[in-house]
Design a protein around this motif. Structure first.
Motif, PDB file in Angstrom:
ATOM      1  N   PHE A   1      47.368  53.142  49.080  1.00  0.00           N
ATOM      2  CA  PHE A   1      47.031  54.182  48.506  1.00  0.00           C
ATOM      3  C   PHE A   1      45.529  54.656  48.159  1.00  0.00           C
ATOM      4  O   PHE A   1      44.924  53.591  47.693  1.00  0.00           O
ATOM      5  CB  PHE A   1      47.523  54.374  46.890  1.00  0.00           C
ATOM      6  CG  PHE A   1      49.318  54.443  47.121  1.00  0.00           C
ATOM      7  CD1 PHE A   1      50.050  55.162  47.444  1.00  0.00           C
ATOM      8  CD2 PHE A   1      49.744  53.073  46.448  1.00  0.00           C
ATOM      9  CE1 PHE A   1      51.374  54.798  47.562  1.00  0.00           C
ATOM     10  CE2 PHE A   1      51.001  52.896  46.478  1.00  0.00           C
ATOM     11  CZ  PHE A   1      51.971  53.980  46.947  1.00  0.00           C
ATOM     12  N   GLY A   2      45.011  55.701  48.607  1.00  0.00           N
ATOM     13  CA  GLY A   2      43.654  55.826  48.629  1.00  0.00           C
ATOM     14  C   GLY A   2      43.555  56.691  47.317  1.00  0.00           C
ATOM     15  O   GLY A   2      44.394  57.754  47.101  1.00  0.00           O
ATOM     16  N   VAL A   3      42.666  56.228  46.201  1.00  0.00           N
ATOM     17  CA  VAL A   3      42.721  56.722  44.781  1.00  0.00           C
ATOM     18  C   VAL A   3      41.191  57.213  44.652  1.00  0.00           C
ATOM     19  O   VAL A   3      40.198  56.612  45.027  1.00  0.00           O
ATOM     20  CB  VAL A   3      43.345  55.939  43.743  1.00  0.00           C
ATOM     21  CG1 VAL A   3      44.829  55.620  44.136  1.00  0.00           C
ATOM     22  CG2 VAL A   3      42.569  54.356  43.873  1.00  0.00           C
ATOM     23  N   PRO A   4      41.102  58.348  43.648  1.00  0.00           N
ATOM     24  CA  PRO A   4      39.680  59.017  43.528  1.00  0.00           C
ATOM     25  C   PRO A   4      39.146  57.938  42.228  1.00  0.00           C
ATOM     26  O   PRO A   4      39.404  58.434  41.064  1.00  0.00           O
ATOM     27  CB  PRO A   4      39.924  60.461  43.060  1.00  0.00           C
ATOM     28  CG  PRO A   4      41.312  60.291  42.524  1.00  0.00           C
ATOM     29  CD  PRO A   4      42.200  59.248  43.325  1.00  0.00           C
ATOM     30  N   GLY A   5      38.236  57.029  42.664  1.00  0.00           N
ATOM     31  CA  GLY A   5      37.768  56.274  41.679  1.00  0.00           C
ATOM     32  C   GLY A   5      37.442  54.830  42.059  1.00  0.00           C
ATOM     33  O   GLY A   5      37.976  54.497  43.044  1.00  0.00           O
ATOM     34  N   PRO A   6      36.886  54.068  41.459  1.00  0.00           N
ATOM     35  CA  PRO A   6      36.654  52.527  41.926  1.00  0.00           C
ATOM     36  C   PRO A   6      37.894  51.800  41.567  1.00  0.00           C
ATOM     37  O   PRO A   6      38.179  51.948  40.469  1.00  0.00           O
ATOM     38  CB  PRO A   6      35.471  52.223  40.882  1.00  0.00           C
ATOM     39  CG  PRO A   6      35.331  52.879  39.497  1.00  0.00           C
ATOM     40  CD  PRO A   6      35.956  54.423  39.993  1.00  0.00           C
ATOM     41  N   VAL A   7      38.012  50.793  42.279  1.00  0.00           N
ATOM     42  CA  VAL A   7      39.306  49.957  42.454  1.00  0.00           C
ATOM     43  C   VAL A   7      38.531  48.584  41.880  1.00  0.00           C
ATOM     44  O   VAL A   7      37.735  48.003  42.829  1.00  0.00           O
ATOM     45  CB  VAL A   7      39.946  49.942  43.699  1.00  0.00           C
ATOM     46  CG1 VAL A   7      41.024  49.057  43.793  1.00  0.00           C
ATOM     47  CG2 VAL A   7      40.304  51.067  43.883  1.00  0.00           C
ATOM     48  N   LYS A   8      39.271  48.047  41.103  1.00  0.00           N
ATOM     49  CA  LYS A   8      38.905  46.713  40.679  1.00  0.00           C
ATOM     50  C   LYS A   8      40.093  45.869  40.342  1.00  0.00           C
ATOM     51  O   LYS A   8      41.038  46.191  39.839  1.00  0.00           O
ATOM     52  CB  LYS A   8      38.142  46.727  39.428  1.00  0.00           C
ATOM     53  CG  LYS A   8      37.753  45.324  38.959  1.00  0.00           C
ATOM     54  CD  LYS A   8      36.864  45.208  37.637  1.00  0.00           C
ATOM     55  CE  LYS A   8      36.465  43.774  37.123  1.00  0.00           C
ATOM     56  NZ  LYS A   8      35.807  44.168  35.781  1.00  0.00           N
TER      57      LYS A   8
END
Length: 326
Positions: free
Chosen positions: A64-71
């Motif tokens: 999934f491409g999501v709007p925001g930084p991924v950690k």
């Protein structure tokens, strides 16, 4: 022949979510199910997924491409009150491998599989083979990503470039910055280059030029402003769209200089596709090239509008294929 497998890909945005279930065989991906959702209709991402996956067979992997930084494979989304946890989704829906990436990382991977007809050339430039590329796109927010050469391929680097400071380029834009500072304090470029940003510019123009801000009372002000500007039925809307497009181009030029993206700058997102004709009339490139002594360098950079609004989904699908357990 290898046994067909199912993958799930998603392009998650502040306004809409696009999901696709595909079968992977020797010939590539074949779409099984696809649906677009309004993000606001669901209290969390898991509820939306549960609706889409009703009666779905077992899934091998998902991305999934999501709007925001991924950690650590989780993300608290920008412009949407959702927390998305890849490991939790895997447990809840029985998916062995779930990967979250920034939405513009997904778009970066999608750029590689676009067809020539998916692109509208704003500036042909003189592309330099093996150089970096940049991708940006305005929608509910403003996304940015980069593609850097690495060996025989590319590394796609996500960023939060939409949250850097807005840099005005002329006297009117300096006044716009003052107007927005009174509203928001710190003013990032997303406050100007996005759907809500277009509404911000319109509000400024109405106050500065003393027009009644009637379009702000619409159910969807950014859409109403864009529609009125394209139809030339509202002076303030036309002026706002003109400013919006120039600032959009100026920011794209900044990214081209930051990354030396001499293989191309790709402008994605729903706004660019909808405003393609207006963006091609010169205002975008005027902002893009207005960099003083570096104008000649930027004239060599190819600039493309991405007309395929499913580019993020295509990228997530590519990544989901790579995530299939061996």
């Amino acid at each position: 022949m290898s046994k067909p497998r199912l993958i799930l890909a998603g392009d998650v945005g502040g306004t809409k979510v696009l999901l696709r279930l595909s079968e992977v065989g020797t010939g590539g991906c074949s779409k099984v199910r696809e649906q677009r959702y309004s993000s606001a209709e669901f209290h969390d991402f898991e509820a939306l997924l549960a609706h889409f996956l009703q009666d779905a067979p077992p899934i091998a992997s998902a991305c999934f491409g999501v709007p925001g930084p991924v950690k650590e494979n989780a993300a608290r989304l920008t412009n949407l009150p959702w927390f998305v946890d890849g490991a939790g989704i895997g447990r809840q829906f029985g998916i062995a491998s779930v990967k979250l990436v920034n939405d513009f990382e997904a778009i970066g991977h999608g750029i590689a599989v676009l067809k020539p007809q998916d692109l509208h050339v704003l500036q042909a430039g003189a592309p330099l083979e093996g150089a970096a590329r940049a991708v940006l796109g305005a929608g509910t927010g403003l996304g940015v990503g980069f593609l850097f050469p690495c060996g025989d391929g590319e590394i796609v680097a996500p960023s939060e470039g939409g949250n850097v400071d807005f840099a005005p380029g002329n006297a009117m834009e300096i006044e716009l910055l003052h107007f927005l500072r009174e509203r928001y304090g710190q003013v990032c470029v997303e406050r100007v280059v996005s759907g809500p940003g277009l509404a911000n510019i319109y509000a400024f123009v109405c106050e500065y030029e003393q027009h009644p801000p009637v379009l702000l009372e619409s159910a969807d002000p950014p859409a109403a402003i864009a529609e009125a500007a394209l139809a030339n039925t509202d002076v303030a809307a036309s002026r706002a769209l003109e400013m919006f497009i120039r600032v959009y181009g100026a920011f794209a030029g900044d990214l081209a200089l930051l990354s030396l993206s001499r293989s191309g700058v790709y402008v994605a997102g729903g706004i660019a596709a909808k405003l393609a004709k207006r963006m091609a009339q010169g205002g975008f490139l005027s902002g893009f090239l207005d960099k003083g002594r570096y104008r000649s360098l930027l004239e060599t950079v190819p600039v493309y509008l991405v007309m395929n609004t499913e580019v993020g989904l295509l990228g997530a699908e590519q990544l989901a294929v790579r995530q299939i357990p061996g």
